[in-house]
Design a protein around this motif. Structure first.
Motif, mmCIF file in Angstrom:
data_model
loop_
_atom_site.group_PDB
_atom_site.id
_atom_site.type_symbol
_atom_site.label_atom_id
_atom_site.label_comp_id
_atom_site.label_asym_id
_atom_site.label_seq_id
_atom_site.Cartn_x
_atom_site.Cartn_y
_atom_site.Cartn_z
ATOM 1 N N LYS A 69 11.181 -10.663 1.082
ATOM 2 C CA LYS A 69 10.936 -11.486 -0.097
ATOM 3 C C LYS A 69 9.438 -11.616 -0.349
ATOM 4 N N LEU A 70 9.060 -11.255 -1.566
ATOM 5 C CA LEU A 70 7.652 -11.351 -1.950
ATOM 6 C C LEU A 70 7.609 -11.497 -3.469
ATOM 7 N N ASP A 71 7.097 -12.622 -3.952
ATOM 8 C CA ASP A 71 7.118 -12.846 -5.399
ATOM 9 C C ASP A 71 6.072 -11.988 -6.101
ATOM 10 N N SER A 72 6.246 -11.844 -7.407
ATOM 11 C CA SER A 72 5.396 -10.953 -8.205
ATOM 12 C C SER A 72 3.928 -11.372 -8.168
ATOM 13 N N GLU A 73 3.656 -12.678 -8.167
ATOM 14 C CA GLU A 73 2.274 -13.156 -8.146
ATOM 15 C C GLU A 73 1.558 -12.730 -6.878
ATOM 16 N N THR A 74 2.261 -12.785 -5.754
ATOM 17 C CA THR A 74 1.666 -12.369 -4.482
ATOM 18 C C THR A 74 1.404 -10.865 -4.489
ATOM 19 N N VAL A 75 2.354 -10.105 -5.005
ATOM 20 C CA VAL A 75 2.171 -8.656 -5.110
ATOM 21 C C VAL A 75 0.955 -8.343 -5.974
ATOM 22 N N TYR A 76 0.850 -9.012 -7.109
ATOM 23 C CA TYR A 76 -0.276 -8.798 -8.019
ATOM 24 C C TYR A 76 -1.595 -9.118 -7.320
ATOM 25 N N SER A 77 -1.595 -10.176 -6.530
ATOM 26 C CA SER A 77 -2.803 -10.570 -5.793
ATOM 27 C C SER A 77 -3.218 -9.481 -4.810
ATOM 28 N N TYR A 78 -2.249 -8.895 -4.117
ATOM 29 C CA TYR A 78 -2.554 -7.812 -3.173
ATOM 30 C C TYR A 78 -3.105 -6.586 -3.904
ATOM 31 N N LEU A 79 -2.487 -6.243 -5.030
ATOM 32 C CA LEU A 79 -2.969 -5.095 -5.805
ATOM 33 C C LEU A 79 -4.405 -5.318 -6.269
ATOM 34 N N GLU A 80 -4.693 -6.535 -6.663
ATOM 35 C CA GLU A 80 -6.041 -6.883 -7.110
ATOM 36 C C GLU A 80 -7.050 -6.724 -5.973
ATOM 37 N N VAL B 190 0.836 -1.199 0.000
ATOM 38 C CA VAL B 190 0.000 0.000 0.000
ATOM 39 C C VAL B 190 0.876 1.256 0.000
ATOM 40 N N LYS B 191 1.855 1.293 0.862
ATOM 41 C CA LYS B 191 2.711 2.479 0.969
ATOM 42 C C LYS B 191 3.531 2.684 -0.299
ATOM 43 N N TYR B 192 4.003 1.596 -0.891
ATOM 44 C CA TYR B 192 4.741 1.718 -2.157
ATOM 45 C C TYR B 192 3.824 2.315 -3.229
ATOM 46 N N THR B 193 2.612 1.790 -3.308
ATOM 47 C CA THR B 193 1.657 2.264 -4.316
ATOM 48 C C THR B 193 1.318 3.728 -4.091
ATOM 49 N N PHE B 194 1.060 4.101 -2.845
ATOM 50 C CA PHE B 194 0.733 5.491 -2.522
ATOM 51 C C PHE B 194 1.906 6.419 -2.840
ATOM 52 N N ASN B 195 3.123 5.952 -2.554
ATOM 53 C CA ASN B 195 4.313 6.772 -2.818
ATOM 54 C C ASN B 195 4.590 6.931 -4.301
ATOM 55 N N ASN B 196 4.084 5.993 -5.114
ATOM 56 C CA ASN B 196 4.345 6.021 -6.556
ATOM 57 C C ASN B 196 3.104 6.393 -7.348
ATOM 58 N N LEU B 197 2.243 7.154 -6.712
ATOM 59 C CA LEU B 197 1.030 7.637 -7.368
ATOM 60 C C LEU B 197 1.398 8.388 -8.649
ATOM 61 N N GLY B 198 0.809 7.965 -9.780
ATOM 62 C CA GLY B 198 1.078 8.633 -11.047
ATOM 63 C C GLY B 198 2.305 8.135 -11.775
ATOM 64 N N ASN B 199 3.010 7.152 -11.189
ATOM 65 C CA ASN B 199 4.175 6.566 -11.857
ATOM 66 C C ASN B 199 3.807 5.189 -12.405
ATOM 67 N N THR B 200 4.363 4.842 -13.565
ATOM 68 C CA THR B 200 4.144 3.494 -14.078
ATOM 69 C C THR B 200 5.025 2.524 -13.300
ATOM 70 N N PHE B 201 4.447 1.391 -12.946
ATOM 71 C CA PHE B 201 5.235 0.341 -12.302
ATOM 72 C C PHE B 201 4.506 -0.985 -12.487
ATOM 73 N N SER B 202 5.170 -2.060 -12.092
ATOM 74 C CA SER B 202 4.600 -3.394 -12.241
ATOM 75 C C SER B 202 4.715 -4.132 -10.913
ATOM 76 N N ALA B 203 4.056 -5.283 -10.840
ATOM 77 C CA ALA B 203 4.169 -6.123 -9.645
ATOM 78 C C ALA B 203 5.628 -6.518 -9.430
ATOM 79 N N LYS B 204 6.353 -6.739 -10.529
ATOM 80 C CA LYS B 204 7.760 -7.133 -10.406
ATOM 81 C C LYS B 204 8.596 -6.011 -9.806
ATOM 82 N N SER B 205 8.306 -4.756 -10.186
ATOM 83 C CA SER B 205 9.096 -3.641 -9.645
ATOM 84 C C SER B 205 8.856 -3.499 -8.144
ATOM 85 N N ILE B 206 7.636 -3.787 -7.689
ATOM 86 C CA ILE B 206 7.362 -3.763 -6.251
ATOM 87 C C ILE B 206 8.101 -4.909 -5.567
#
Length: 403
Positions: free
Chosen positions: A245-256, A219-235
């Motif tokens: 350690k957090l894999d891209s699939e888990t990050v994507y699941s949280y974003l969803e 959440v904090k990463y997303t809020f800090n990068n408001l308006g910037n392009t990024f991906s689950a992998k970059s997080i």
């Protein structure tokens, strides 16, 4: 109640039709109040009696152990014997299997049904299964700038448009924060409560999330990068750099999950040359800019991203599908489409240097079509037009009826 015609009129256009009206949106965006407004208009303007109106709020303890069968029997018993019954079912997703109940009522009885909800269970596959072709959905957003000014006029003197816009950017648009005059700290306290209840009720509890610290970091990463392009992998890569350690699939699941709770809006990129939607490097915008300030604190350095967020939400309110434009190696802030209409928009806080001016306008001038093009800004400017590109103060754009 302060009337919100943007939603009431749109929803009531379907009154007394066979469609179930499904009203969704982030918590505390005003869905329940809009239901009350519709009830009031039905009684005053259409002569609907109290006996014909059934209103239930299913997040109340009164319905804590209710099943779908119990819900059906309870609502069936309250159907009016004198004319059509109007059902207003608030936070209906709290009852598992509510879709079957609503479908049965709509199919077998003379009823008009309105339902609200604040999470993904309102847009699940079950709705498509049980209500195919029988519902219309409406997304309720936090206050637009125009609505904010209306709310302000009910409890204080409204200042000039530009100063009010500065307040709007800082305080956001949750209706509860504009029912009286609150300080910024008081506003953020209210919004933080909305944020916490959404995170823990609609995400953690509902999805049985155990690693809450991981969710909060995303959440904090997303809020800090408001308006910037990024991906689950970059997080994921960022968290690894912090020994998390957090894999891209888990990050994507949280974003969803954050999307499904209506806290985040995903904005895809659109290749203007290849005419295709790109599946990488998306942007995320918040349901309201005050969410970021309530969690991370307010900083004037963050205003530029907030301006972009505010314009994005306004385009969504007006029914546009919004993309980030890709033109070669350049980015267009927004490509907004609605039926046969299209807008191109660049958002900037200020243009102090000639190279900045050239960059903002040049990108739009490279687009070879005749759709309207805008540069929106908050600093003073002399001319409202530059080689066919219209320049507007963001506040004026938000209040404009021309798009």
């Amino acid at each position: 109640m302060i009337y919100r015609p943007l939603y009431v009129n749109k929803i009531m256009a379907y009154t007394d039709t066979p469609f179930v009206k499904i009203i969704t949106g982030v918590r505390r965006s005003g869905k329940s109040t809009i239901l009350k407004m519709i009830i009031e208009k039905l009684q005053i303007e259409r002569g609907v009696s109290k006996e014909q109106i059934v209103s239930c709020r299913f997040d109340s303890m009164e319905y804590d152990s209710m099943t779908a069968s119990g819900m059906f029997e309870m609502l069936k018993s309250r159907i009016s014997k004198n004319g059509k019954t109007y059902f207003f079912l608030d936070e209906v997703q709290e009852i598992s299997g509510w879709e079957k109940v609503v479908n049965s009522l709509a199919s077998d009885y003379d009823v008009d049904i309105y339902v609200t909800g604040s999470n993904s269970r309102m847009m699940s596959s079950e709705i498509s299964t049980y209500l195919t072709g029988r519902y219309v959905s409406f997304r309720v957003y936090t206050l637009s700038f125009e609505e904010y000014l209306d709310f302000r006029s009910h409890y204080g003197t409204v200042g000039d448009t530009k100063s009010e816009f500065a307040n709007y950017v800082r305080l956001g648009g949750f209706p509860a924060t504009h029912l009286q005059s609150y300080s910024p700290d008081e506003v953020y306290t209210i919004v933080r409560d909305i944020y916490n209840s959404t995170i823990f009720s609609d995400i953690v509890k509902r999805n049985q999330v155990r690693k809450i610290d991981q969710l909060e970091r995303i959440v904090k990463y997303t809020f800090n990068n408001l308006g910037n392009t990024f991906s689950a992998k970059s997080i994921s890569d960022y968290l690894k750099s912090e020994n998390r350690k957090l894999d891209s699939e888990t990050v994507y699941s949280y974003l969803e999950k954050l999307e499904k709770a209506y806290l985040l809006h995903r904005c895809s990129r659109y290749d203007l040359q290849g005419k295709e939607i790109l599946k990488t490097q998306e942007k995320f915008y918040l349901a309201d800019v005050s969410l970021k300030y309530s969690v991370l604190g307010y900083s004037e350095n963050d205003v530029a991203a907030s301006l972009e967020n505010i314009v994005y939400l306004e385009l969504c309110r007006r029914g546009y599908t919004v993309y980030i434009g890709k033109l070669g190696n350049c980015e267009i802030d927004f490509v907004a489409e609605r039926q046969n209409e299209r807008l191109y928009i660049q958002v900037t806080q200020e243009i102090s240097l000639e190279k900045t001016r050239s960059r903002e306008y040049k990108r739009l001038l490279q687009i070879d079509d005749n759709y309207p093009k805008y540069v929106l800004r908050t600093d003073p400017f002399a001319d409202g037009n530059y080689e066919g590109v219209r320049t507007m103060h963001i506040a004026d754009f938000l209040l404009s009826k021309d798009f």
